[in-house]
Design an enzyme around this catalytic site. Structure first.
Site, short mmCIF file in Angstrom:
data_model
loop_
_atom_site.label_atom_id
_atom_site.label_comp_id
_atom_site.label_asym_id
_atom_site.label_seq_id
_atom_site.Cartn_x
_atom_site.Cartn_y
_atom_site.Cartn_z
CE1 TYR A 147 28.07 -12.57 19.39
CE2 TYR A 147 25.83 -12.97 20.16
CZ TYR A 147 27.07 -12.38 20.33
OH TYR A 147 27.31 -11.60 21.45
N1 NAP Z 1 27.86 -5.08 23.50
C1 NAP Z 1 26.89 -5.87 23.91
O1 NAP Z 1 25.73 -5.44 24.04
C2 NAP Z 1 27.17 -7.32 24.23
C3 NAP Z 1 26.10 -8.08 24.74
C4 NAP Z 1 26.34 -9.43 25.06
C5 NAP Z 1 27.61 -9.97 24.88
N2 NAP Z 1 28.63 -9.18 24.38
C6 NAP Z 1 29.94 -9.81 24.21
O2 NAP Z 1 30.95 -8.94 24.71
C7 NAP Z 1 32.17 -9.20 24.02
C8 NAP Z 1 32.79 -7.90 23.58
O3 NAP Z 1 31.99 -7.32 22.57
P1 NAP Z 1 31.78 -5.74 22.43
O4 NAP Z 1 30.33 -5.50 22.59
O5 NAP Z 1 32.73 -5.02 23.29
O6 NAP Z 1 32.07 -5.55 20.89
P2 NAP Z 1 33.22 -4.76 20.10
O7 NAP Z 1 33.38 -3.40 20.65
O8 NAP Z 1 32.87 -4.91 18.67
O9 NAP Z 1 34.52 -5.58 20.46
C9 NAP Z 1 34.78 -6.84 19.91
C10 NAP Z 1 36.27 -7.07 19.99
O10 NAP Z 1 36.57 -8.34 19.39
C11 NAP Z 1 37.64 -8.17 18.50
N3 NAP Z 1 37.60 -9.12 17.40
C12 NAP Z 1 36.59 -9.34 16.54
N4 NAP Z 1 36.95 -10.22 15.60
C13 NAP Z 1 38.23 -10.57 15.89
C14 NAP Z 1 39.17 -11.44 15.27
N5 NAP Z 1 38.88 -12.11 14.15
N6 NAP Z 1 40.39 -11.55 15.81
C15 NAP Z 1 40.71 -10.88 16.92
N7 NAP Z 1 39.88 -10.02 17.56
C16 NAP Z 1 38.64 -9.87 17.03
C17 NAP Z 1 37.47 -6.76 17.96
O11 NAP Z 1 38.69 -6.32 17.40
P3 NAP Z 1 38.71 -5.06 16.39
O12 NAP Z 1 38.19 -3.89 17.16
O13 NAP Z 1 40.13 -4.95 16.03
O14 NAP Z 1 37.81 -5.43 15.26
C18 NAP Z 1 37.04 -6.01 19.20
O15 NAP Z 1 38.14 -5.57 19.95
C19 NAP Z 1 31.83 -10.15 22.89
O16 NAP Z 1 32.19 -11.46 23.26
C20 NAP Z 1 30.32 -10.05 22.77
O17 NAP Z 1 29.75 -11.24 22.25
C21 NAP Z 1 28.42 -7.88 24.06
#
Ligand code: NAP
Length: 252
Positions: free
Chosen positions: A169
């Site tokens: 990651y």
């Molecule tokens: N939340 C935090 O604290 C945080 C902090 C730093 C960075 N980020 C970044 O923010 C971004 C969004 O993350 P989030 O926190 O909103 O997490 P999340 O709610 O788990 O969302 C992740 C999204 O990515 C999709 N995804 C995962 N694997 C996939 C695949 N193989 N093919 C297509 N789509 C896929 C998921 O689809 P499904 O729902 O269908 O599985 C989901 O819609 C990410 O890039 C993450 O690294 C988040």
């Protein structure tokens, strides 16, 4: 970066724009896609799980915003033709693309390099790094035709990109930052495509919970709370910002 003082985006900020969002079925991608639609964009929702995308579609339509398009795509298995097909489908359906948010990501596992499973290494690098590269490449011809376009990436916390156990990651996100910088430099003289990353900071989502299972998530901000940064960075309001990693939350 903080938003401009008392930032109040115009309701028509993204009017007539077509914007592709990956990972649009959940978390930050979902909140951001809905906010783009509320500000006049037609959003193309892509993600892994069809029923989640359909739920976002329903919410956008129920709100009276432009009807979105849905394109389910599992980035871990998608082939080059699938990315070209997605860009080609957008061209056929809308004849334009004004923005791309590369947001989907998988956590993989937090484990020492010694023990990192090979299959998971491949999967995380494919979803988090290779897929945004190939999707961006496929979308560039359309984005070049837009008069004002933006490419955004969801980055992550600096320590997650350089600390023990963050494995695939952390490496994928470090690589994604490098990709953003290289692309921004290549497009430096192409003033109408802005290329930037956003580090959303800690946000209450499924991915965050997987990474920090013991954390009290009630102290974290919600996806809606960081979506305004994604709106600002996707819109002409952020003209002049290029090749930057933007922090959506100020550090405590
Ligand atoms: N939340 C935090 O604290 C945080 C902090 C730093 C960075 N980020 C970044 O923010 C971004 C969004 O993350 P989030 O926190 O909103 O997490 P999340 O709610 O788990 O969302 C992740 C999204 O990515 C999709 N995804 C995962 N694997 C996939 C695949 N193989 N093919 C297509 N789509 C896929 C998921 O689809 P499904 O729902 O269908 O599985 C989901 O819609 C990410 O890039 C993450 O690294 C988040």
């Amino acid at each position: 970066m903080s938003l401009p003082n008392n930032y109040q985006p115009a309701t028509s900020l993204l009017k007539d724009r077509v914007i592709l969002v990956t990972g649009a079925g959940d978390g930050i991608g979902k909140a951001t896609a809905k906010l783009y639609a509320q500000h006049g964009a037609t959003v193309v929702l892509t993600g892994r799980t069809s029923h989640k995308l359909e739920a976002v579609y329903d919410e956008i339509v129920a709100n009276g915003d432009n009807e979105p398009a849905i394109f389910p795509l599992d980035l871990s298995t998608a082939k080059h033709e699938d990315f070209l097909g997605l860009a080609g489908g957008i061209n056929q359906e809308f004849g334009r693309l004004d923005g791309l948010l590369n947001n989907a990501a998988e956590l993989g596992t937090l484990t020492p390099i010694d023990h990192y499973p090979y299959d998971l290494l491949q999967r995380v690098l494919t979803v988090n790094l290779e897929a945004p590269f190939v999707l961006t490449q496929a979308c560039l011809p359309l984005l070049r035709q837009a008069t004002d376009a933006a490419i955004l990436f969801s980055s992550t916390e600096p320590y997650e990109k350089s600390s023990a156990y963050w494995g695939a990651y952390g490496i994928s996100k470090q690589g994604l930052d490098a990709f953003m910088l290289i692309l921004a430099d290549e497009l430096e003289n192409n003033t109408h495509i802005r290329v930037n990353s956003i580090n959303p900071g800690p946000v209450r989502t499924r991915l965050r919970n997987l990474a920090y299972p013991a954390e009290d998530m009630s102290n974290l901000v919600m996806p809606d709370d960081v979506a305004l940064h994604y709106l600002y960075m996707m819109s002409p309001d952020s003209q002049g910002l290029h090749g930057q990693i933007i922090e959506a939350q100020t550090r405590k």
